[in-house]
Write a protein that holds these residues in place. Structure first.
Motif, PDB file in Angstrom:
ATOM      1  N   GLU A 234       0.835  -1.217   0.000  1.00  0.00           N
ATOM      2  CA  GLU A 234       0.000   0.000   0.000  1.00  0.00           C
ATOM      3  C   GLU A 234       0.863   1.258   0.000  1.00  0.00           C
ATOM      4  O   GLU A 234       0.572   2.248   0.671  1.00  0.00           O
ATOM      5  CB  GLU A 234      -0.945   0.003   1.203  1.00  0.00           C
ATOM      6  CG  GLU A 234      -1.924  -1.160   1.202  1.00  0.00           C
ATOM      7  CD  GLU A 234      -2.840  -1.170   2.408  1.00  0.00           C
ATOM      8  OE1 GLU A 234      -2.677  -0.303   3.305  1.00  0.00           O
ATOM      9  OE2 GLU A 234      -3.728  -2.035   2.471  1.00  0.00           O
ATOM     10  N   GLY A 235       1.960   1.209  -0.760  1.00  0.00           N
ATOM     11  CA  GLY A 235       2.829   2.370  -0.896  1.00  0.00           C
ATOM     12  C   GLY A 235       3.754   2.612   0.284  1.00  0.00           C
ATOM     13  O   GLY A 235       4.478   3.623   0.312  1.00  0.00           O
ATOM     14  N   LYS A 236       3.767   1.697   1.260  1.00  0.00           N
ATOM     15  CA  LYS A 236       4.605   1.871   2.448  1.00  0.00           C
ATOM     16  C   LYS A 236       5.760   0.877   2.413  1.00  0.00           C
ATOM     17  O   LYS A 236       5.577  -0.294   2.070  1.00  0.00           O
ATOM     18  CB  LYS A 236       3.768   1.662   3.718  1.00  0.00           C
ATOM     19  CG  LYS A 236       2.599   2.637   3.823  1.00  0.00           C
ATOM     20  CD  LYS A 236       1.653   2.252   4.948  1.00  0.00           C
ATOM     21  CE  LYS A 236       0.432   3.172   4.973  1.00  0.00           C
ATOM     22  NZ  LYS A 236      -0.568   2.752   5.978  1.00  0.00           N
ATOM     23  N   TYR A 237       6.943   1.359   2.782  1.00  0.00           N
ATOM     24  CA  TYR A 237       8.122   0.499   2.791  1.00  0.00           C
ATOM     25  C   TYR A 237       8.155  -0.356   4.061  1.00  0.00           C
ATOM     26  O   TYR A 237       7.774   0.098   5.144  1.00  0.00           O
ATOM     27  CB  TYR A 237       9.398   1.337   2.747  1.00  0.00           C
ATOM     28  CG  TYR A 237       9.711   1.935   1.392  1.00  0.00           C
ATOM     29  CD1 TYR A 237      10.193   1.138   0.355  1.00  0.00           C
ATOM     30  CD2 TYR A 237       9.552   3.303   1.161  1.00  0.00           C
ATOM     31  CE1 TYR A 237      10.503   1.688  -0.885  1.00  0.00           C
ATOM     32  CE2 TYR A 237       9.855   3.862  -0.068  1.00  0.00           C
ATOM     33  CZ  TYR A 237      10.318   3.046  -1.089  1.00  0.00           C
ATOM     34  OH  TYR A 237      10.625   3.588  -2.313  1.00  0.00           O
ATOM     35  N   ALA A 238       8.655  -1.573   3.898  1.00  0.00           N
ATOM     36  CA  ALA A 238       8.835  -2.471   5.040  1.00  0.00           C
ATOM     37  C   ALA A 238      10.183  -2.156   5.687  1.00  0.00           C
ATOM     38  O   ALA A 238      11.197  -2.801   5.409  1.00  0.00           O
ATOM     39  CB  ALA A 238       8.774  -3.925   4.595  1.00  0.00           C
ATOM     40  N   ALA A 239      10.195  -1.146   6.531  1.00  0.00           N
ATOM     41  CA  ALA A 239      11.428  -0.719   7.191  1.00  0.00           C
ATOM     42  C   ALA A 239      11.087  -0.145   8.556  1.00  0.00           C
ATOM     43  O   ALA A 239      10.062   0.531   8.710  1.00  0.00           O
ATOM     44  CB  ALA A 239      12.168   0.327   6.350  1.00  0.00           C
ATOM     45  N   ASP A 315      -0.015  -0.206   9.773  1.00  0.00           N
ATOM     46  CA  ASP A 315      -1.402  -0.597   9.531  1.00  0.00           C
ATOM     47  C   ASP A 315      -1.591  -1.189   8.139  1.00  0.00           C
ATOM     48  O   ASP A 315      -2.535  -0.860   7.423  1.00  0.00           O
ATOM     49  CB  ASP A 315      -2.339   0.612   9.724  1.00  0.00           C
ATOM     50  CG  ASP A 315      -3.799   0.178   9.846  1.00  0.00           C
ATOM     51  OD1 ASP A 315      -4.039  -0.951  10.309  1.00  0.00           O
ATOM     52  OD2 ASP A 315      -4.687   0.963   9.466  1.00  0.00           O
ATOM     53  N   THR A 316      -0.665  -2.035   7.746  1.00  0.00           N
ATOM     54  CA  THR A 316      -0.772  -2.776   6.491  1.00  0.00           C
ATOM     55  C   THR A 316      -0.066  -4.105   6.671  1.00  0.00           C
ATOM     56  O   THR A 316       0.935  -4.185   7.395  1.00  0.00           O
ATOM     57  CB  THR A 316      -0.156  -1.992   5.313  1.00  0.00           C
ATOM     58  OG1 THR A 316      -0.362  -2.722   4.100  1.00  0.00           O
ATOM     59  CG2 THR A 316       1.324  -1.749   5.506  1.00  0.00           C
ATOM     60  N   ASP A 317      -0.596  -5.152   6.075  1.00  0.00           N
ATOM     61  CA  ASP A 317      -0.085  -6.497   6.311  1.00  0.00           C
ATOM     62  C   ASP A 317       0.967  -6.864   5.262  1.00  0.00           C
ATOM     63  O   ASP A 317       0.639  -7.306   4.159  1.00  0.00           O
ATOM     64  CB  ASP A 317      -1.242  -7.506   6.290  1.00  0.00           C
ATOM     65  CG  ASP A 317      -0.841  -8.860   6.839  1.00  0.00           C
ATOM     66  OD1 ASP A 317       0.371  -9.121   6.940  1.00  0.00           O
ATOM     67  OD2 ASP A 317      -1.728  -9.658   7.173  1.00  0.00           O
ATOM     68  N   PHE A 318       2.238  -6.680   5.617  1.00  0.00           N
ATOM     69  CA  PHE A 318       3.320  -7.011   4.694  1.00  0.00           C
ATOM     70  C   PHE A 318       3.401  -8.515   4.442  1.00  0.00           C
ATOM     71  O   PHE A 318       3.877  -8.947   3.389  1.00  0.00           O
ATOM     72  CB  PHE A 318       4.648  -6.489   5.233  1.00  0.00           C
ATOM     73  CG  PHE A 318       4.772  -4.989   5.182  1.00  0.00           C
ATOM     74  CD1 PHE A 318       5.153  -4.348   4.013  1.00  0.00           C
ATOM     75  CD2 PHE A 318       4.493  -4.218   6.300  1.00  0.00           C
ATOM     76  CE1 PHE A 318       5.264  -2.966   3.952  1.00  0.00           C
ATOM     77  CE2 PHE A 318       4.600  -2.834   6.251  1.00  0.00           C
ATOM     78  CZ  PHE A 318       4.986  -2.201   5.076  1.00  0.00           C
TER      79      PHE A 318
END
Length: 348
Positions: A234-239, A315-318
């Motif tokens: 959703e446009g968010k980096y996993a960091a 708030d997004t499920d990576f």
């Protein structure tokens, strides 16, 4: 599809581990899952490879805690499956955890993972790539521009000389190991504890001495890459930033570190792009980069953790994104009728 999760032991898992959340995401997307441990492979006289798979009593879970409770409960089932009944085998064990007490188990994932891949199972990360990464020497094959100045030796004289050339001190740790175990900050070669630290750590084999980066006192950044690219949902980096506990030099969550949101910087993206070619070549599907400043401290290719922290923060499920990528790989494999090798599929 059916996904098998290979782990060191069922007892060693926790509800907060990334593996648990990947399993939950797979179930929620309608897939079958099972767990394997080092003693669960069977190579038969006809050269067929079977697994004694642990299967959960339910395929419907809303919380990782419930899934985990059943995983360690009495109702878990053992099913013997031909390995070809698996679509994907995720190697999620840490060889260093078994190296001392169960040396026979340390290489099982790589050895039998290679056999599973030869029989048509998608095995991730690629076992041949993981075989090269069994210790931290693998890190030295990446470009020098992203690595801190490093000495690898068992000689205390060499280590003292290296420390003497590092005005900000060094970090000393075993070549093989993980989770922040036996990591020490040495300020000078005259440090009164150096001999004791050397004796304690050198018993595990070769040592790594890295030039200390003052920025590390504020923690490091765990940055996930998938298929050689930054993992996004959703446009968010996993960091996220791993901040050390008070009085600690280690940022590892297992060592009391805390997880915080962070903005991904152009420097982080440049580091990711620098290491991408080798990760793709080696079939490294999912990895965690540990970044301080403009340098990499480590690359975790075995059990990169923190997906649960990320999902709560942003708030997004990576984990869902990771399972979706597995679905795409299985579809590609079917479309090409087995004409693509495991290492190619690993990072497509």
């Amino acid at each position: 599809m059916r996904i098998a999760f290979f782990v060191n032991s069922i007892e060693g898992e926790t509800a907060s581990y990334s593996t648990t959340h990947l399993a939950l995401a797979a179930l929620n997307r309608g897939h079958d899952i099972c767990y394997l441990t080092p003693g669960d492979f069977v190579l038969r006289p006809d050269d067929s490879l079977a697994v004694r798979a642990r299967v959960l009593p339910s395929d419907r879970y809303k919380k990782a805690e419930t899934l985990f409770k059943d995983l360690q409960g009495e109702n878990i089932r053992i099913e013997t499956l031909d390995v070809t009944e698996l679509d994907v085998l995720l190697l999620r064990n840490d060889p260093s955890e078994d190296a001392a007490d169960r040396p026979w188990a340390a290489n099982v994932g790589v050895v039998f993972g290679r056999m599973a891949a030869e029989r048509g199972v998608i095995v991730l990360n690629d076992p041949d790539g993981l075989a090269q990464a069994q210790n931290k020497l693998y890190f030295q094959d990446f470009p020098a521009s992203v690595r801190p100045e490093t000495l690898i030796s068992k000689s205390i004289e060499e280590i003292r000389a290296f420390i003497d050339d590092q005005p900000k001190g060094v970090i000393l740790k075993p070549l093989q190991g993980s989770g922040g175990k036996n990591v020490f900050k040495i300020s000078s070669p005259k440090d009164s504890n150096l001999n004791q630290i050397f004796e304690a750590v050198s018993g595990e084999g070769y040592l790594i001495a890295q030039g200390f980066m003052p920025e590390a006192a504020e923690g490091d950044t765990r940055f996930f890459l998938m298929n050689g690219r930054p993992l996004q949902s959703e446009g968010k980096y996993a960091a996220f930033r791993r901040a050390p506990a008070k009085g600690e030099i280690r940022s590892n969550i297992h060592a009391g570190g805390s997880a915080e949101k962070i903005e991904v910087t152009p420097t982080m993206l440049k580091i990711a792009e620098t290491v991408r070619p080798k990760l793709v070549r080696d079939g490294m599907f999912l990895v965690g980069l540990d970044i301080v400043g403009d340098k990499l401290l480590e690359i975790n290719v075995f059990t990169p953790g923190g997906l649960n922290n990320l999902s709560q923060m942003y708030d997004t499920d990576f984990s869902q994104s990771v399972i979706a990528a597995l679905e795409e790989k299985v579809a590609i494999k079917v479309a090409y009728a087995g004409r693509m090798g495991n290492r190619e599929l690993a990072t497509l």
